[in-house]
Scaffold this motif. Structure first.
Motif, PDB file in Angstrom:
ATOM      1  N   ARG A  83      40.511  51.223  28.284  1.00 48.61           N
ATOM      2  CA  ARG A  83      40.721  49.822  28.659  1.00 48.61           C
ATOM      3  C   ARG A  83      39.832  49.507  29.853  1.00 48.61           C
ATOM      4  O   ARG A  83      39.758  50.281  30.816  1.00 48.61           O
ATOM      5  N   GLY A  84      39.129  48.366  29.794  1.00 46.08           N
ATOM      6  CA  GLY A  84      38.230  47.964  30.868  1.00 46.08           C
ATOM      7  C   GLY A  84      38.945  47.860  32.200  1.00 46.08           C
ATOM      8  O   GLY A  84      40.107  47.464  32.270  1.00 46.08           O
ATOM      9  N   ARG A  85      38.234  48.207  33.252  1.00 45.49           N
ATOM     10  CA  ARG A  85      38.805  48.243  34.600  1.00 45.49           C
ATOM     11  C   ARG A  85      38.992  46.853  35.195  1.00 45.49           C
ATOM     12  O   ARG A  85      38.206  45.941  34.912  1.00 45.49           O
ATOM     13  N   PRO A  86      39.997  46.726  36.054  1.00 48.55           N
ATOM     14  CA  PRO A  86      40.170  45.463  36.783  1.00 48.55           C
ATOM     15  C   PRO A  86      38.911  45.133  37.591  1.00 48.55           C
ATOM     16  O   PRO A  86      38.239  46.021  38.092  1.00 48.55           O
ATOM     17  N   GLY A  87      38.616  43.849  37.681  1.00 51.22           N
ATOM     18  CA  GLY A  87      37.457  43.390  38.429  1.00 51.22           C
ATOM     19  C   GLY A  87      36.181  43.343  37.610  1.00 51.22           C
ATOM     20  O   GLY A  87      35.155  42.875  38.082  1.00 51.22           O
ATOM     21  N   THR A  88      36.248  43.837  36.363  1.00 51.07           N
ATOM     22  CA  THR A  88      35.090  43.757  35.485  1.00 51.07           C
ATOM     23  C   THR A  88      35.292  42.604  34.506  1.00 51.07           C
ATOM     24  O   THR A  88      36.396  42.076  34.376  1.00 51.07           O
TER      25      THR A  88
END
Length: 189
Positions: A83-88
């Motif tokens: 799962r894509g990271r926060p802030g991206t």
């Protein structure tokens, strides 16, 4: 629950194990590999990363899996879905990613593994797209994204929040392929 295993014609994508740490450290401490990915990693950092991937597989059912070549059972990198990271630009979205030893570059292994990973995501996750990000200058990864059928979305390019403002790796591009595009592409093959 049995350990995760996904096979392609030439590869096995599988759950991580303790024996993977040293060969993966060799990959993550190679200046050629890490040139567009970030700083060289210590063995302890790689061990922590492998442990994180193992936990992610246990908790979420997917991760960047260990990538093993069938012909000699050698660990040649990783590929899979996180799962894509926060802030991206892909926060919480299924992100395809890969990293591979240079001795295996140019043989189509990453494309083969990335296609299998995307297919796994569309078969097992409810999301309507699979995404990928990389540093603007990582032309090899961008070429893989395009071979998988992903399209660059310049409106979602971003500065990576985990990198310092003066990092040459700061700017990232965002690629995606939607479920409908994936199914159309696979139907035409």
């Amino acid at each position: 629950m049995p350990a995760f295993r996904l096979e392609t014609p030439r590869l096995i994508l599988r759950q991580w194990c303790e024996e993977d740490i040293d060969p993966f450290h060799g990959i993550c401490s190679d200046p050629i590999v890490m040139e567009t990915l970030g700083p060289l990693m210590s063995r302890d950092e790689v061990a922590a990363l492998v442990a994180r991937m193992y936990r992610m597989q246990e908790d979420e059912g997917h991760c960047f899996w260990a990538m093993e070549r069938k012909e000699d059972a050698q660990l040649i990198g990783w590929c899979g879905i996180v799962r894509g990271r926060p802030g991206t630009s892909i926060d919480g979205k299924p992100e395809a990613g890969w990293r591979m030893t240079p001795s295996a570059w140019g043989k189509g292994f990453v494309t083969e593994a990335a296609i299998a990973s995307a297919q796994w995501a569309f078969d097992n996750l409810p999301d309507d797209a699979v995404w990928a990000i990389t540093n603007t200058d990582n032309l090899r990864s961008r070429a893989v994204m395009e071979r998988v059928g992903m399209v660059h979305d310049p409106a979602l390019d971003f500065d990576h929040p985990q990198l310092p403002a003066d990092s040459p790796l700061l700017r990232h591009v965002t690629y995606r392929i939607g479920r409908e595009e994936w199914e159309r592409t696979k139907a035409s093959e």
